[in-house]
Design an enzyme around this catalytic site. Structure first.
Site, PDB file in Angstrom:
ATOM      1  N   GLU A 151      36.145  54.327  39.332  1.00  0.00           N
ATOM      2  CA  GLU A 151      35.875  54.725  40.717  1.00  0.00           C
ATOM      3  C   GLU A 151      36.715  55.949  41.062  1.00  0.00           C
ATOM      4  OE1 GLU A 151      35.119  50.105  42.206  1.00  0.00           O
ATOM      5  OE2 GLU A 151      36.989  51.142  42.703  1.00  0.00           O
ATOM      6  N   ARG A 171      36.013  37.579  42.570  1.00  0.00           N
ATOM      7  CA  ARG A 171      36.417  38.959  42.309  1.00  0.00           C
ATOM      8  C   ARG A 171      37.881  39.229  42.645  1.00  0.00           C
ATOM      9  NH1 ARG A 171      31.858  42.479  41.461  1.00  0.00           N
ATOM     10  NH2 ARG A 171      29.971  41.237  41.433  1.00  0.00           N
ATOM     11  N   GLU A 190      31.205  55.700  42.241  1.00  0.00           N
ATOM     12  CA  GLU A 190      31.365  55.093  40.914  1.00  0.00           C
ATOM     13  C   GLU A 190      30.202  55.514  40.032  1.00  0.00           C
ATOM     14  OE1 GLU A 190      32.440  50.926  40.707  1.00  0.00           O
ATOM     15  OE2 GLU A 190      30.961  50.589  39.127  1.00  0.00           O
ATOM     16  N   ASP A 225      52.867  74.291  20.051  1.00  0.00           N
ATOM     17  CA  ASP A 225      54.216  73.907  20.449  1.00  0.00           C
ATOM     18  C   ASP A 225      54.199  72.540  21.124  1.00  0.00           C
ATOM     19  OD1 ASP A 225      56.760  73.611  21.423  1.00  0.00           O
ATOM     20  OD2 ASP A 225      56.674  75.327  22.806  1.00  0.00           O
ATOM     21  N   GLU A 253      34.421  50.871  34.426  1.00  0.00           N
ATOM     22  CA  GLU A 253      33.717  51.271  35.647  1.00  0.00           C
ATOM     23  C   GLU A 253      34.702  52.051  36.512  1.00  0.00           C
ATOM     24  OE1 GLU A 253      32.464  47.616  37.409  1.00  0.00           O
ATOM     25  OE2 GLU A 253      30.967  47.196  35.859  1.00  0.00           O
ATOM     26  N   HIS A 266      37.379  48.597  36.670  1.00  0.00           N
ATOM     27  CA  HIS A 266      37.117  47.323  36.000  1.00  0.00           C
ATOM     28  C   HIS A 266      36.681  47.616  34.571  1.00  0.00           C
ATOM     29  CE1 HIS A 266      35.846  46.174  40.353  1.00  0.00           C
ATOM     30  NE2 HIS A 266      37.158  46.186  40.218  1.00  0.00           N
ATOM     31  N   ARG A 274      39.817  43.241  35.761  1.00  0.00           N
ATOM     32  CA  ARG A 274      39.584  43.966  37.013  1.00  0.00           C
ATOM     33  C   ARG A 274      40.816  44.707  37.538  1.00  0.00           C
ATOM     34  NH1 ARG A 274      35.083  42.914  39.747  1.00  0.00           N
ATOM     35  NH2 ARG A 274      36.065  43.074  41.805  1.00  0.00           N
ATOM     36  N   GLU A 317      35.569  40.796  32.080  1.00  0.00           N
ATOM     37  CA  GLU A 317      35.892  42.013  32.826  1.00  0.00           C
ATOM     38  C   GLU A 317      37.334  41.901  33.331  1.00  0.00           C
ATOM     39  OE1 GLU A 317      33.806  44.143  36.674  1.00  0.00           O
ATOM     40  OE2 GLU A 317      34.326  42.021  36.810  1.00  0.00           O
ATOM     41  N   GLU A 347      30.677  53.835  46.662  1.00  0.00           N
ATOM     42  CA  GLU A 347      31.533  52.655  46.635  1.00  0.00           C
ATOM     43  C   GLU A 347      31.917  52.220  48.046  1.00  0.00           C
ATOM     44  OE1 GLU A 347      33.006  50.118  45.472  1.00  0.00           O
ATOM     45  OE2 GLU A 347      32.130  50.120  43.470  1.00  0.00           O
TER      46      GLU A 347
END
Length: 481
Positions: free
Chosen positions: A143, A350, A231, A62, A141, A280, A371, A369, A223
């Site tokens: 977390e 970062r 992580e 369903d 990655e 990330h 982030r 990457e 972390e």
């Protein structure tokens, strides 16, 4: 012989699955699929129900009871198991085989447009049909927090939440008979050895179970935040396979924690005034065994890679409506907590939305990457949106501008004002998606119906629902006015 001993590559068709079921004496087959917002769903059948025809003909269920899917008058849907996703569930008492499924319309036989896995499959196909590449790799990655207790409620006369962790810095003065005092300081959980890190054995158990079901893992660690932030990093895989793996990852992590009478959340910002949980996402596009992002430009990147970054940065506000799809996501995306709020790129900064890792100069390792994302959403949709933005950048040769290699917190106000930032709320991100989604419609990857349903569902069930409810901090601010 167990699945992990046999190797996932050997389970590639219905015949292999049926052989595995006989070898393992499987009693139950659990059929799983992704709902629209991003929660894994399932129902189970006796092993005797499954034969080779099941993989072609599917089984009915369903669809009207699944969030964001069919109306009650057109509720019948089919699940079609995907053989190569098979694994033996490590938690069930009865020997259970799990199969991820695609969703189909029982009348037309066509793949369902709102099935997130179907959207991801179309995104991979569009990359190939556009002649850009044959494979896109993703490496998230994710977390998460491991808490010991959680309580929350909101009704007409009260609203609260309470989370607790034996690692929580707030518990340094608690009577624990005895309190041993090893509790990571706020923003200092990255990453002292045990006994300050009390979760090593649990994370190792998670890692070993992930590898046990065929998911390769690269690393695990504590972390930054206090209170059990962790992580575990999986090895990169193609888009659809990685989205499948991320669902298995969350399943394993949550159930190992439950076994230890703990609870895991991928909520981006469960703690105030400490780091939130992001995801990330590393990405690269390949063709004919060659990494198209490898080159001799900035940070060892190719012109193709820079255009992909340009596309992702241009469309980031809209993409975030899919990669950061909760109201809580935007309580993480604020300055001061290593949050990537600046829509720029850098090889080391970062706080930039896109970072180019410099750990290795090899062709195989070259990637960027993104982030901004977190693990609260639907990976099929989030990864697909990232790919479509990158493709748009490549097709239109979008210039990403100059890199942001300076410390963002040292920039003068007039220079900082020139750096665009991520949306401040889910409402803003959904508005951006409403205004900028043509790049997602290419190749019929996302359909207008999917975009409209996503925006409407999120606005009605999350944004407006939160708007209606008083917040505990509002009482602290306004009760005595």
């Amino acid at each position: 012989m167990h699945l992990e001993e046999k190797g996932m590559a050997e389970v590639s068709n219905p015949t292999d699955v049926l052989k595995l079921m006989r070898e393992e004496n499987v009693q139950i087959v659990d059929l799983r699929f992704m709902d629209f917002p991003g929660i894994w769903q399932h129902f189970s059948v006796p092993a005797t129900v499954i034969d080779e025809d099941t993989f072609e003909e599917g089984l009915g269920f369903d669809g009207s009871s699944i969030r964001g899917w069919q109306a009650i008058n057109e509720s019948d849907m089919l699940v079609k198991p995907v053989a190569e996703t098979a694994f033996i569930d490590p938690f069930m008492a009865a020997k259970t085989l799990v199969l991820t499924c695609n969703i189909c319309d029982p009348i037309t036989g066509e793949d369902y447009t709102r099935d997130p896995r179907n959207i991801a499959r179309k995104a991979e196909a569009y990359l190939q049909s556009a002649g850009i590449g044959d494979t896109v790799f993703f490496g998230p990655e994710a977390e998460f927090f491991i808490f010991d207790d959680v309580r929350f409620d909101q009704n007409e006369h009260e609203g609260y939440y309470h989370v607790d962790s034996v690692e929580g810095r707030w518990n340094t003065g608690r009577m624990e008979n005895p309190n041993l005092g090893y509790k990571p300081r706020y923003k200092e959980g990255y990453f002292p050895v045990p006994p300050a890190d009390s979760l090593q054995d649990i994370r190792s158990e998670m890692v070993l179970l992930l590898e046990h079901i065929g998911i390769p893992v690269e690393a695990q660690h504590h972390e930054v935040a206090t209170g059990g932030q962790c992580e575990i990093d999986m090895r990169f895989q193609p888009l659809v396979q990685m989205a499948d793996n991320l669902l298995k990852y969350k399943y394993i992590v949550k159930n190992v924690a439950r076994k230890h009478e703990k609870t895991v959340t991928f909520m981006p910002k469960p703690l105030w005034n400490d780091n939130g949980s992001g995801m990330h996402v590393h990405m690269s596009i390949w063709k004919g065994g060659k990494n198209l992002f490898f080159g001799d430009g900035y940070a060892g990147m190719s012109e193709t890679a820079m255009h992909a970054i340009g596309g992702l940065l241009k469309h980031a506000p809209a993409v975030l409506a899919l990669t950061n799809p909760t109201t809580n996501s935007y309580k993480r995306l604020v300055p001061g907590f290593e949050a990537p709020v600046n829509l720029a790129y850098s090889r080391r900064n970062r706080s930039a939305a896109v970072r180019i890792p410099m750990y290795s100069k090899s062709e195989k390792a070259k990637r960027f990457e993104f982030r901004c994302p977190d693990a609260s959403g639907n990976p099929y949709l989030g990864f697909s949106a990232m790919l479509m933005a990158a493709i748009d950048g490549i097709q239109n040769k979008i210039d990403p501008g100059e890199p942001l290699d300076k410390d963002i917190y040292d920039l003068p106000p007039e220079e900082l004002a020139k750096v665009p930032t991520t949306p401040g709320t889910l409402r803003e991100a959904l508005t951006a998606l409403d205004e900028d989604h043509d790049f997602l419609l290419k190749g019929d990857v996302f359909t207008p119906d999917v975009i409209e349903t996503w925006i409407r569902y999120k606005m009605d069930n999350e944004v407006k629902a939160l708007d209606l409810r008083p917040h505990p901090w509002e009482f602290a601010l306004y009760y005595d006015i």
